[in-house]
Design an enzyme around this catalytic site. Structure first.
Site, short mmCIF file in Angstrom:
data_model
loop_
_atom_site.label_atom_id
_atom_site.label_comp_id
_atom_site.label_asym_id
_atom_site.label_seq_id
_atom_site.Cartn_x
_atom_site.Cartn_y
_atom_site.Cartn_z
N TRP A 309 0.85 -1.20 0.00
CA TRP A 309 0.00 0.00 0.00
C TRP A 309 0.88 1.24 0.00
O TRP A 309 1.95 1.26 0.61
CB TRP A 309 -0.92 0.00 1.23
CG TRP A 309 -1.80 -1.20 1.29
CD1 TRP A 309 -1.62 -2.31 2.07
CD2 TRP A 309 -3.00 -1.44 0.54
NE1 TRP A 309 -2.64 -3.22 1.86
CE2 TRP A 309 -3.49 -2.70 0.92
CE3 TRP A 309 -3.71 -0.70 -0.41
CZ2 TRP A 309 -4.65 -3.25 0.38
CZ3 TRP A 309 -4.86 -1.23 -0.94
CH2 TRP A 309 -5.32 -2.50 -0.56
N TRP A 362 -6.28 -0.07 3.43
CA TRP A 362 -7.67 -0.07 3.87
C TRP A 362 -7.80 0.09 5.38
O TRP A 362 -8.80 0.56 5.88
CB TRP A 362 -8.40 -1.34 3.39
CG TRP A 362 -7.75 -2.63 3.81
CD1 TRP A 362 -6.80 -3.33 3.11
CD2 TRP A 362 -8.00 -3.39 5.01
NE1 TRP A 362 -6.43 -4.46 3.81
CE2 TRP A 362 -7.15 -4.52 4.98
CE3 TRP A 362 -8.83 -3.21 6.10
CZ2 TRP A 362 -7.12 -5.48 5.99
CZ3 TRP A 362 -8.81 -4.16 7.13
CH2 TRP A 362 -7.96 -5.27 7.06
#
Ligand code: FAD
Length: 475
Positions: A309, A362
């Protein structure tokens, strides 16, 4: 009566009506001590948000008043649940403990320790099913394993007979002279009231039941067609009542069932069914958390563990502020901050934007939501975020990337929702709210330019996922 004195431990079942463990405690005991244990978290804890805790304060005040009408007194204590309960049990010479089971792994681990503690001392230990219509091992595949996909889960879930709501105890009496902390206020968690939404829905059983009546009359009949429209009151907004157990899920399910039986309209029956399917989604994620508590740490789908990420704090800050330059995303993030609510459709849009357009972890979004949503619930929130990021149970596949512009055109074509939350865009033609602006331009004069180009980021994200998968498969 089996016991002279017992304790009912309130957790996420803050009501006196149709409360399984409370009713059982009342039936089995001469005196019941109802207790709520406050956490020792402070404002810095990632699960503690001002709106959420303020709503909880209202629920506890209303619970205390409802208990007093039955003749009982809510005892409020603070600290580690096991130590507090052990002390209270000794203090009140209690013979048994009653409570409704919690699916989250922290709650479940306390239950396990309590069970051992009660067993050692020969005390009655009475956990009950209450927060779900069906618990962890009730809805399983033919081979006895938990479902990983929603559709077959929901088929099996609907096929099971549903427990019916029960009454409230007619009387409860609490032993005298038990010390209690005062009902909490936000100061208890060191949270400033200014951080939360400016107004909250009325809390407590009576208000929740009135909401349910309005939902049956005004929302469910149109639910199947309108629930994806973010403007207006198109969904029930019963999330906080279900989260804190101010209403029992049995009552909600059966009132909807009654409406379906008695309405004589196929459209309303469809609304009822679609609504009940959402209750099944709630239980799908509850059972995922029950069986796979590791989802709180890692991706449900092992293929996506270790995704690199990206860390762009400026982008994340713009997302939280609602200044990304994408009107639907910003409207949602502002509504969330101002009210503690966000419609499901917009939750999906902002979550996909964070994970697929910004490639942000997330978990950042999961944490932000749990602090700001009044209905913040770890199972559904984790499930919703993993679904949106494409890494969860029954998740949207990684290559399904929602386009915030076309989503706006489909679900808010006249910009009613966007204009409600972004006053700077009040006079902008609807077309400009769902069309990407020309490079270097923004959707309106006093409104920021988009922080990224969706079309470009979509391609980058597809590449990013593909590269990760290829590296994984090669290694
Ligand atoms: P309604 O549409 O009226 O539905 C009735 C009830 O069914 C809800 O109150 C809820 O209990 C349940 N429900 C509805 N949709 C879902 C769903 N997709 N998954 C699980 N349960 C559902 N729901 C939470 O309760 N808490 C959360 O913290 C939460 N976080 C979410 C995060 C993301 C990223 C996403 C995509 C979804 C999340 N949801 C969460 C699910 C859903 O968005 C909310 O339950 C719903 O929007 C609440 O509004 P409502 O009460 O008006 O729902």
């Amino acid at each position: 009566m089996n016991y002279r004195r017992s304790i009912h431990w309130f957790r996420r079942d803050l009501r006196v009506s149709d409360n399984t463990a409370l009713l059982a405690a009342a039936a089995a005991s001469v005196e019941v001590t109802p207790v709520y244990i406050l956490s020792e978290w402070s404002g810095t804890h990632s699960w503690t948000g001002a709106g959420r805790q303020a709503y909880l304060c209202g629920c506890l005040a209303s619970l205390a008043s409802n208990l007093s009408q039955l003749g009982a007194r809510l005892i409020v204590r603070q600290g580690d649940a096991l130590s507090v309960l052990a002390q209270l049990i000794e203090e009140t010479r209690t013979e048994a403990l009653f409570f409704n089971r919690d699916p989250d792994p922290f709650g479940a681990s306390v239950e396990k320790r309590l069970q051992a503690w009660c067993k050692e001392r020969g005390l009655g230990f009475h956990p009950f099913k209450d927060i779900a219509l069906h618990e962890r091992d009730e809805v399983l595949t033919a081979s006895g394993s938990p479902y990983r996909v929603y559709t077959p889960f929901s088929k099996a879930w609907f096929a099971l007979p549903k427990p019916k709501p029960r009454r409230r105890p007619s009387r409860l009496s609490t032993p005298q002279d038990i010390a209690s902390l005062p009902l909490p206020t936000l100061a208890h968690w060191k949270l400033p009231a200014s951080e939360g939404p400016s107004s909250l829905p009325e809390s407590g059983e009576r208000a929740a039941r009135a909401r349910l009546r309005r939902v049956l009359r005004d929302v469910i009949p149109f639910y199947a067609e309108r629930r994806d429209q973010p403007a207006g009151h198109t969904t029930s907004r019963l999330g906080p009542d279900l989260r804190w157990g101010v209403l029992s899920v049995r009552e909600v399910f059966h009132r909807v069932e009654e409406l379906a039986r008695e309405c004589g309209s196929a459209a309303i029956r469809r609304g009822c069914r679609v609504f009940q399917q959402e209750l099944a989604w709630r239980e799908f994620y509850l059972q995922i958390l029950w069986h796979h508590p590791e989802v709180l740490r890692s991706e449900f789908n092992p293929e996506y563990r270790g995704l690199p990420w990206e860390v762009r704090p400026r982008h994340f800050r713009r997302w939280t502020e609602g200044t990304t330059g994408f009107p639907i995303v910003d409207a949602g993030m502002r509504q969330l901050r101002e009210t503690g609510f966000l419609p499901n459709r917009v939750r999906m849009i902002v979550a996909m934007f964070l994970t697929k357009d910004l490639r942000a972890n997330w978990r950042l979004g999961e944490r932000w939501f749990i602090r700001h949503l009044l209905d913040g619930e770890i199972a559904s929130n984790n499930g919703g975020w993993q679904w949106s990021a494409g890494v969860g149970a029954d998740a949207a596949p990684y290559f399904r990337i929602q386009n915030p512009w076309t989503q706006t055109k489909r679900h808010d074509p006249e910009g009613l929702y966007i204009r409600q939350w972004i006053p700077e865009l009040k006079n902008v033609p609807s077309h400009d709210l769902w069309t990407p602006p020309a490079p270097g331009q923004s959707a309106g004069p006093a409104y920021p330019k988009p922080i990224v180009d969706h079309a470009v980021e979509r391609e980058n994200t597809l590449e990013w996922f593909k590269n990760f998968r290829a590296r994984r498969n090669a290694g």
